[in-house]
Enzyme design. Structure first.
Site, PDB file in Angstrom:
ATOM      1  N   GLU A  11       1.128  -1.395   0.320  1.00 36.84           N
ATOM      2  CA  GLU A  11      -0.216  -0.087  -0.241  1.00 36.84           C
ATOM      3  C   GLU A  11       0.879   1.410   0.237  1.00 36.84           C
ATOM      4  OE1 GLU A  11      -2.930   1.565   3.366  1.00 36.84           O
ATOM      5  OE2 GLU A  11      -3.335  -0.497   2.893  1.00 36.84           O
ATOM      6  N   ASP A  21      -4.748  10.561   8.200  1.00 39.15           N
ATOM      7  CA  ASP A  21      -4.052  10.281   8.254  1.00 39.15           C
ATOM      8  C   ASP A  21      -3.269  10.658  10.211  1.00 39.15           C
ATOM      9  OD1 ASP A  21      -3.289   8.783   6.987  1.00 39.15           O
ATOM     10  OD2 ASP A  21      -2.643  10.232   5.134  1.00 39.15           O
TER      11      ASP A  21
END
Length: 263
Positions: free
Chosen positions: A49, A60
């Site tokens: 990924e 995030d």
């Protein structure tokens, strides 16, 4: 059959769970990042990924935010991310790569051009966290038509009414976010995750991979045991942030992969 589909078929035949590793493209610089990505398959990573650096990474946590900032400050761009994948593909034609990021850089490039370039570079799937299912015509459906899997996130707040919409145009696998909040914020708990994976799998034949909050070989094993595999991101990115050589980081990744594969 995409590389992602082929990988899961291979893992099923072997009776193994999938280990997915997230790394940020261009962190701390292009060359080091490329070396790390090239080393991941040999460390037991089934699917890579690859984070696309972005200035406003709302999903995030601080670890990955800082990695994206380092990459951007080092001159990493969408084009250089595609270049990195192209370079990787010179030596590896089988390991699936999923590009994970936000829609703005893709929109700025133009969807059609981006999909052509991504497919040419060797990207297999997309996770675009800020495009809900209601916007599937924007990127998801064109991506599927271009031969790229479009992987959707399900979360603890995705209830039974919402879940069918989330799954509607998803392909490759379903990414279950084990905690409520941002990446790296808390530890995943297999006791909480297991019933949620079962609930999702009752509505889809796709593999369900669990991410967020997995930091050790033991937690990778525990989470993979109740799902089709697991994703580790922040813990790997933190190793890079500590300035460790690529060989040490890949050794850490190898231990995580071994944990998932024991499940």
């Amino acid at each position: 059959m995409s590389r992602i589909d082929a990988k899961f078929a291979e893992l099923r035949t072997e009776g193994k769970k999938a280990f997915v590793a997230y790394v940020m493209a261009g962190d701390p610089d292009y060359a080091t990042s490329l070396d790390l990505v090239k080393g991941l398959p040999g460390a037991g990573v089934d699917i890579i990924e690859l984070g696309l650096p972005f200035t406003d990474p709302m999903a995030d946590g601080p670890t990955i935010q800082r990695a994206g900032q380092r990459a951007l400050e080092g001159g990493m761009t969408l084009q250089k991310t595609l270049d990195l994948v192209t370079e990787f593909r010179k030596d590896d034609a089988t390991t699936p790569i999923v590009l994970m990021g936000y829609y703005n850089p893709i929109y700025n490039r133009g969807v059609e051009r981006f999909l052509d370039d991504a497919k040419t570079a060797g990207i297999d799937g997309l996770i675009v966290v800020d495009l809900p299912p209601e916007e599937d015509e924007e990127l998801c459906i064109p991506a599927q038509k271009a031969g790229l899997n479009f992987i959707r996130l399900a979360t603890p707040t995705t209830d039974d009414k919402r879940l069918p919409k989330v799954l509607e145009n998803t392909s490759g696998f379903v990414y279950y976010v084990s905690i409520t909040g941002i990446t790296g914020a808390a530890a995943a708990d297999a006791g909480d995750v297991g019933p949620e994976v079962t609930r999702i799998k009752a509505q889809t034949d796709l593999p369900v991979i669990v991410g967020f909050g997995i930091r050790t070989p033991q937690s990778a094993q525990a989470i993979a045991a109740v799902a089709d595999g697991c994703v580790v991101g922040s813990a790997i990115v933190a190793e890079m942030a500590a300035g460790k050589p690529v060989e040490e980081v890949t050794a850490f990744v190898r231990s995580l992969a071994a944990g998932a594969h024991r499940a």
